[in-house]
Design a protein around this motif. Structure first.
Motif, short mmCIF file in Angstrom:
data_model
loop_
_atom_site.label_atom_id
_atom_site.label_comp_id
_atom_site.label_asym_id
_atom_site.label_seq_id
_atom_site.Cartn_x
_atom_site.Cartn_y
_atom_site.Cartn_z
N GLU A 172 0.83 -1.20 0.00
CA GLU A 172 0.00 0.00 0.00
C GLU A 172 0.86 1.26 0.00
O GLU A 172 0.54 2.26 -0.66
CB GLU A 172 -0.93 -0.01 1.22
N VAL A 173 1.99 1.21 0.73
CA VAL A 173 2.89 2.37 0.78
C VAL A 173 3.63 2.52 -0.54
O VAL A 173 3.74 3.63 -1.08
CB VAL A 173 3.88 2.23 1.96
N THR A 218 1.11 3.99 -3.12
CA THR A 218 0.76 5.41 -2.96
C THR A 218 1.96 6.30 -3.23
O THR A 218 1.82 7.41 -3.77
CB THR A 218 0.21 5.69 -1.55
N TRP A 238 1.54 5.59 3.87
CA TRP A 238 0.72 5.90 2.69
C TRP A 238 -0.08 7.18 2.92
O TRP A 238 -0.28 7.97 2.00
CB TRP A 238 -0.19 4.73 2.32
N TYR A 260 2.16 10.29 2.34
CA TYR A 260 2.35 10.59 0.92
C TYR A 260 1.12 11.29 0.32
O TYR A 260 1.25 12.29 -0.39
CB TYR A 260 2.64 9.30 0.14
N ILE A 303 -7.09 1.45 -1.02
CA ILE A 303 -5.85 1.33 -1.79
C ILE A 303 -5.76 -0.05 -2.43
O ILE A 303 -5.42 -0.19 -3.62
CB ILE A 303 -4.63 1.56 -0.89
#
Length: 783
Positions: A174-175, A178, A568, A571, A594
């Motif tokens: 997910e990080v 994003t 995430w 960001y 996400i």
């Protein structure tokens, strides 16, 4: 990719096999080996203030150590519990309290006196921090202030002067996703990840050879394959849980071959703590070692193929799987001509192995009906890393070891979730689900509803060096946003890297701990942002293992660093502040949203949206990529590629030197002594005959030097290939040339040639003319 599904974990044999025991002495008493019980007790003590939380992390979360993909205490390869020292070592990162404020705001010069190990032990970053030129201490700032300052600076520069980097310390898909989306939303393609300095050549080579960018097989394929070859990989040290898979493979009759300049003790024999008979008496792992020169793997593989084609002349069908080759590959005749024209004298000199030894390996592989090739940074961290890996693919295709049970090619990952970094698009050469090319750009633009810049982004190495470009240059790096990472201790030539970091106008360090890079000055400001760990991420997160298993790691109840935020969310919040008029295009309500978008952005990840609780997992691509020999290339065939021998730049009387790992996880060092060989961080592993030839005794202080730098260490006699030295990473990085990158994947070169002398001789004659003369000799002989 493939239709066959993974069969799930298999069982270990119940009864022991004494033939595999290393020693009849229980627990390896008197031998140099990892002390698993002692190390576990130490970890318990370190986490004594948060033991219930630590226990929940281990039993509920997906491992944030190596990329074997252990969820809780179980995985998809073997039944029963799995727990390794790598995972235990990084556990404290998740349970530490915040850094004491008095220490955090102490004089910056006092903090700079600490090593990264000491900085890590201070605790977690508690809140956003700022430090400007001339300021001797970090100042606490609010999240709004921090993100507004960053957003204002980003708006003031050309997007080509902005770069992002993400390390692999437990970062989730997910990080990565994003961050990749945020970078393009802000108009830059300068985004890179930790695989650039480990496995980027693996992806590049597998793409051009087989059309894939990941392991073609599973760990289960190790268990029962005829031959399992580890090429430049010390899995027992870097992925300790894998020793349990090796044990299972040995019990099934698999031959294990290790190809490495150093006869790694942990690959010779290992005491697997979770298997009773192995914990007591150890397990013999490797059946044979082929000790090549550093950089000699291409020559060895050309030698193996040369033997195969010569065997085919004498007895057709004795070495090459012609049915597979003719139906599923291109280029066999060109490859055949290329290797048959290689002369044995050159192959022997380059590889460091005799023709007879190369023939032994060739015949072993030719007589094997199945095989799995595993490799790591011993192959990739070269200026010809992509060619090294394409040679692996050549071997696999010629034997038909692709796309079926107990066969495959596996770049074994050393960091949890890093496989997903490129697959999520956190890479200058790819986007989520595809390469950086017009059709993929257009596909993502339709999904994201904003334009993606068409220009090619820079790798992290180029981005760092771009900080030194002239002021008027369009690509001069002015803002560097890094999620984790410590470039002073991961890149060659630390002094040069420091110059690059200091020339950036704004550096943002989004992390859970401080390291030495965080403390370097910037021209305008350094901003530090406290991040959550994967176990704190609201709504949980996912990570992708070496074998393409996508695991769900739930949010775990426990103490929190009050101002730490999920990465995430940081960001997307920043992106919305830079372009508030378009914030709806970048904002997510939660982690589940996400995952819903990832499933659309990367078709291979269709299924990630259904991962919602502990134990949820799926494997993209099926059990085997290229199943049935059909590759995801334009015509479904793999490409056999003739590979030229690299120039090995070791003049007469000098030594190859390469870096190795000890008791550490990436650049985070957890012990000064390597438990596999009792070496310390400044030991230089050298063959006894090499040492004696230049009058050096075991344990004597020595100096290694070249025109790039100087390393002061201690000679430790070891079973290495003659003419080859091993030093520890990152301490040995001072010897590695800066700015030398692999042609296709841009990984830095981590090998070099050095002069070796006694310390007393070096220092006694250490005038400039003396050193320059010796280095000049080195340069003259290398040209």
């Amino acid at each position: 990719m493939g239709q066959t599904k993974h069969e799930g974990p298999t069982k270990l044999p119940r009864l022991p096999d004494p033939k595999l025991w290393v020693s009849p002495v229980p627990f390896g008493l008197g031998k140099i080996k990892p002390k698993h019980i002692r190390d576990t007790a130490k970890v318990v003590w370190e986490n004594r203030d948060n033991l219930p939380y630590a226990y929940r992390i281990l039993t509920q979360g997906v491992c944030d150590g190596c990329a074997l993909g252990v969820g809780g205490l179980r995985d998809q390869t073997l039944t029963g519990p799995h727990l390794c020292t790598t995972r235990l070592n990084v556990l404290r990162l998740n349970t530490m309290p915040a850094i004491d404020e008095e220490i955090l705001h102490s004089d910056i010069d006092q903090l700079r006196q600490k090593s990264s190990t000491e900085l890590r032990q201070l605790g977690r970053i508690p809140y956003p921090l700022s430090r400007k030129p001339g300021e001797k201490r970090f100042t606490r700032i609010s999240w709004d202030d921090a993100l507004d300052r960053i957003a204002d600076k980003i708006r003031s520069i050309d997007p080509k002067q902005l770069a992002f980097y993400l390390t692999s310390r437990g970062i989730t898909n997910e990080v990565y996703y994003t961050a990749a989306k945020t970078a393009r939303f802000l108009g830059t393609n300068n985004i890179d990840n930790a695989s650039r300095i480990c496995h980027s050549p693996s992806k590049t080579a597998l793409k051009r050879s087989l059309g894939i960018g990941a392991s073609s097989c599973n760990y289960r394929d190790w268990i029962g394959t005829d031959v399992l070859v580890f090429w430049g990989s010390v899995a027992a040290n870097n992925q300790p849980v894998s020793t349990k898979y090796m044990y299972a493979a040995k019990r099934k009759g698999t031959k294990i071959i290790v190809i490495n300049p150093y006869r790694e003790p942990s690959m010779d024999g290992y005491w697997v703590p979770s298997i009773p008979d192995s914990a007591l008496f150890g397990t013999k792992i490797a059946d044979d070692f082929y000790q090549v020169n550093i950089g000699g793997d291409i020559a060895l593989m050309n030698g193996v193929m040369k033997h195969w084609f010569e065997m085919e002349i004498e007895e057709p069908g004795s070495a090459i799987d012609w049915e597979f080759v003719q139906q599923h590959t291109h280029g066999v005749e060109d490859l055949k001509d290329h290797v048959l024209n290689q002369d044995w004298e050159t192959l022997e000199a380059s590889s460091g192995l005799s023709r007879a030894r190369m023939e032994e390996l060739a015949r072993l592989l030719a007589h094997s009906k199945s095989g799995v090739f595993v490799w790591s940074m011993g192959l990739t961290q070269h200026r010809f890393g992509t060619d090294n890996v394409s040679q692996i693919a050549n071997l696999a295709m010629l034997r038909g070891f692709i796309g079926r049970k107990h066969c495959g090619v596996m770049p074994i990952r050393g960091h949890s979730g890093v496989q997903g970094s490129g697959e999520m698009g956190a890479d200058p050469f790819v986007l989520p689900g595809g390469d950086f090319e017009p059709k993929e750009i257009e596909r993502l633009e339709q999904l994201w509803n904003f334009d993606i810049p068409r220009w090619q982004g820079d790798t992290v190495g180029d981005s760092l060096e771009n900080a030194l470009l002239p002021e008027e240059h369009q690509r001069k790096l002015r803002v560097f946003y890094t999620s984790g990472g410590n470039f002073l201790e991961t890149m060659p030539d630390p002094d040069f890297v420091r110059q690059c970091l200091e020339q950036m106008e704004l550096r943002v360090h989004q992390d859970i701990i401080l390291n030495t890079s965080t403390l370097v000055d910037a021209k305008e400001e350094v901003i530090v942002l406290p991040a959550m760990t994967r176990y704190e991420q609201p709504g949980g997160g996912t990570s992708t293992s070496t074998e393409r298993m996508v695991y769900f790691s739930p949010e775990i109840e426990g103490p929190r660093i009050e101002e730490a935020r999920s990465e995430w969310e940081i960001y997307t919040d920043l992106a919305a502040r830079v372009k508030p008029e378009a914030k709806e295009q970048i904002t997510f309500a939660d982690a589940q949203e996400i995952r819903e978008e990832i499933a659309k952005a990367n078709p291979n990840y269709d299924g990630i949206q259904h991962l919602k609780k502990k134990g949820d997992v799926f494997q993209w691509g099926g059990a085997w990529l290229c199943e049935g020999g059909i590759c995801p290339t334009d015509d479904g065939r793999g490409n056999l590629i003739p590979i030229e021998l690299p120039e090995l730049r070791k003049p007469e009387g000098h030594f190859y030197v390469s870096t190795r790992r000890g008791k550490q996880f990436n650049s985070m060092i957890y012990g000064e002594t390597d438990p596999t060989n009792a070496a310390d961080r400044y030991s230089v592993l050298i063959h006894p005959e090499d040492a004696r030839s230049i009058g050096i005794r075991d344990g004597e202080a020595i100096v290694l030097y070249n025109r790039y730098g100087r390393f002061q260490g201690v000679a430790q006699f070891a079973d290495t290939r003659r003419g080859n030295l091993q030093v520890y990473w990152p301490e040995g990085n001072v010897l590695i040339p800066k700015g030398v990158y692999e042609e296709y994947a841009a990984i830095p070169e981590y090998n070099t040639a050095v002069v070796v002398e006694k310390a007393e001789t070096y220092h006694a004659q250490k005038d400039t003319r003396y050193v320059e003369k010796r280095v000049e000799e080195l340069e003259t002989e290398m040209t």
